[in-house]
Design a protein around this motif. Structure first.
Motif, short mmCIF file in Angstrom:
data_model
loop_
_atom_site.label_atom_id
_atom_site.label_comp_id
_atom_site.label_asym_id
_atom_site.label_seq_id
_atom_site.Cartn_x
_atom_site.Cartn_y
_atom_site.Cartn_z
N VAL A 168 12.93 -16.58 -12.10
CA VAL A 168 13.85 -17.22 -13.24
C VAL A 168 14.26 -15.98 -14.19
O VAL A 168 13.63 -15.32 -14.46
CB VAL A 168 12.78 -18.07 -14.09
CG1 VAL A 168 13.68 -18.59 -15.29
CG2 VAL A 168 12.43 -19.19 -13.37
N LEU A 173 18.61 -19.35 -16.55
CA LEU A 173 18.58 -20.26 -17.63
C LEU A 173 19.54 -19.62 -18.86
O LEU A 173 19.71 -18.62 -19.01
CB LEU A 173 17.23 -20.31 -18.35
CG LEU A 173 15.96 -20.69 -17.62
CD1 LEU A 173 14.70 -20.46 -18.26
CD2 LEU A 173 16.23 -22.18 -16.77
N ALA A 219 13.55 -27.01 -19.75
CA ALA A 219 13.66 -26.44 -18.21
C ALA A 219 12.58 -25.65 -17.76
O ALA A 219 11.83 -25.74 -16.60
CB ALA A 219 14.93 -25.67 -17.86
N ILE A 220 12.09 -24.81 -18.93
CA ILE A 220 10.79 -23.72 -18.67
C ILE A 220 9.71 -24.59 -18.11
O ILE A 220 8.83 -24.53 -17.28
CB ILE A 220 10.44 -22.90 -19.73
CG1 ILE A 220 11.86 -21.98 -19.96
CG2 ILE A 220 9.46 -22.03 -19.23
CD1 ILE A 220 11.76 -21.31 -21.21
N ASP A 231 16.15 -15.61 -17.58
CA ASP A 231 16.52 -16.27 -18.85
C ASP A 231 17.55 -15.69 -19.38
O ASP A 231 17.45 -14.48 -20.03
CB ASP A 231 15.12 -16.40 -19.74
CG ASP A 231 15.27 -17.43 -21.08
OD1 ASP A 231 16.64 -17.43 -21.30
OD2 ASP A 231 14.30 -17.68 -21.46
N ALA A 256 19.88 -24.93 -16.83
CA ALA A 256 19.32 -24.50 -15.82
C ALA A 256 20.50 -24.58 -14.56
O ALA A 256 21.01 -25.13 -14.14
CB ALA A 256 18.03 -24.84 -15.43
N THR A 303 21.57 -21.41 -22.53
CA THR A 303 21.33 -22.25 -23.80
C THR A 303 22.58 -22.52 -24.91
O THR A 303 23.43 -21.56 -24.64
CB THR A 303 19.94 -21.94 -24.77
OG1 THR A 303 20.04 -22.93 -25.66
CG2 THR A 303 20.25 -20.59 -25.19
N SER A 331 16.60 -25.11 -23.24
CA SER A 331 16.07 -24.62 -22.09
C SER A 331 14.65 -24.55 -22.02
O SER A 331 13.97 -24.44 -20.92
CB SER A 331 16.68 -23.21 -22.00
OG SER A 331 16.70 -22.35 -23.30
#
Ligand SMILES: *Cc1c(COP(=O)(O)O)cnc(C)c1O
Length: 354
Positions: free
Chosen positions: A178, A205, A84-85, A180, A222, A207, A81
């Motif tokens: 976002v 997000l 993705a960030i 997480d 994501a 993982t 992830s």
């Protein structure tokens, strides 16, 4: 002004003509592939890796979408992830112009990736009980704020942050929010994935590194509006996930029951461990956790850390993180590992009393 994705995306990304790989130009069935300069004599390994992998991970996306009750077009699969960030910064934030908001104490990669991308960071600290300070977050937004990063359950504090607060921020802010959810599988609360349909600016997000037990594969997810996911897929490196990572994840789906079982055991161990750790005299607080770790406040974190290390046990010393003074973060292990930890802590207590 309502949320307008086009106004948020960097000009160069809006105009980007993405790299068109051999495997994205042709992905159907053919007899002979002479389009990608691969070695048709094969690879020097037991498993054959001579062909480029699916650049859009269609099989994984379809499984993930089904598991989460969303559409494959709402799923991005990344090299962890963390990828993705990084992509979020590159899609939305103009270097040295835009800024993002984070709520410390939280995951360290938001700040590192902001620095790498030369994006300013506004810090709005969590409240004393580690929840979101919504008025302060909303007050920190300016015209160049593109992303607000929230983490729930939060790392390193372990708690979920208020769902209503997240949705209030998502409903008010005109940029990207976002959330997480790296640890959501350990919590009793549902994922915010269900909310992406009604919040076009929400990115969730997740993982495979934590509950799924696949940290070494480097696969993260994501979830978001299909228009945002399309941007991720345009900006990512074409073959961001290896064929081994893709096939291993697909085989993991078949054994999901194993994951469900380990989550149950980890939660049980977490509660047992928390109760026992609370009893040590040098421990002042064991913070409640919805994750697979717990934050433990002690009277001397450095001494605890070093004493555990003498016993071959590594925990994370978070005592230099603001609001985490005196704290170590401990991952829940197997029953044997947890017993070893408790024995080492007991030994420390005995040796530090006099
Ligand atoms: C561990 C962790 C991740 C996982 O990153 P991967 O790159 O997918 O391994 C993301 N966010 C938080 C808060 C984490 O603690």
């Amino acid at each position: 002004m309502p949320f307008e994705l086009d106004n948020l995306v960097r000009e160069n990304i809006r105009r980007l003509v993405p790299y068109s790989s051999a495997r994205s130009e042709f992905s159907g069935d053919a007899r002979i592939f002479m389009d990608a300069n691969e070695n048709s004599f094969g690879s020097p390994t037991c498993q054959d890796h001579s062909r480029y992998p699916d650049p859009f991970q269609k099989e994984i996306k379809s499984c993930v979408a089904e598991l989460n009750g969303i559409s494959p077009s709402q799923v991005f699969v990344g090299n962890g992830s963390d990828e993705a960030i990084d992509l979020l910064f590159r899609i939305f934030c103009r270097p040295s112009v835009d800024n993002v908001i984070i709520c410390p104490p939280t995951y360290g990669m938001y700040e590192v990736l902001a620095s790498i991308n030369d994006v300013a960071l506004e810090k709005v600290f969590l409240t004393r009980d580690f929840d979101l300070d919504v008025p302060a977050i909303l007050a920190a937004i300016d015209q160049n704020t593109k992303i607000i990063f929230l983490c729930s359950p939060n790392n390193p504090t372990g708690n979920l942050v208020s769902r209503n607060a997240i949705l209030e921020i998502a409903g008010t802010f005109e940029g990207i929010v976002v959330v997480d959810e790296a640890y959501v599988h350990f919590s009793t609360q549902p994922s915010l994935t269900k909310e992406i349909g009604s919040n076009p600016n929400l990115v969730v997000l997740q993982t495979f590194s934590k509950a799924w037990g696949l940290a070494g594969l480097r696969v993260g997810l994501a979830f978001g509006d299909a228009k945002i996911i399309e941007l991720f897929d345009r900006v990512k490196p074409p073959y961001n996930l290896s064929d081994s990572a893709q096939s291993e994840v697909l085989s993991a789906f078949i054994n999901e029951h194993h994951v469900v079982k380990s989550i149950r055991e980890i939660r049980k161990e977490r509660e047992i461990l928390a109760e026992k750790i609370k009893k040590f005299e040098f421990v002042t607080t064991v913070y409640p956790s919805d994750a697979n770790f717990m934050l433990v406040k002690t009277i001397d974190a450095d001494a605890v850390y070093l004493s555990l290390l003498d016993n071959g046990i590594v925990v994370r010393n978070r005592s230099r993180v603001p609001l985490c003074e005196g704290c170590v973060r401990i991952t829940v292990g197997t029953p044997d590992e947890n017993t070893a930890l408790l024995n080492a802590l007991e030994q420390y207590e005995k040796s530090s009393v006099h």
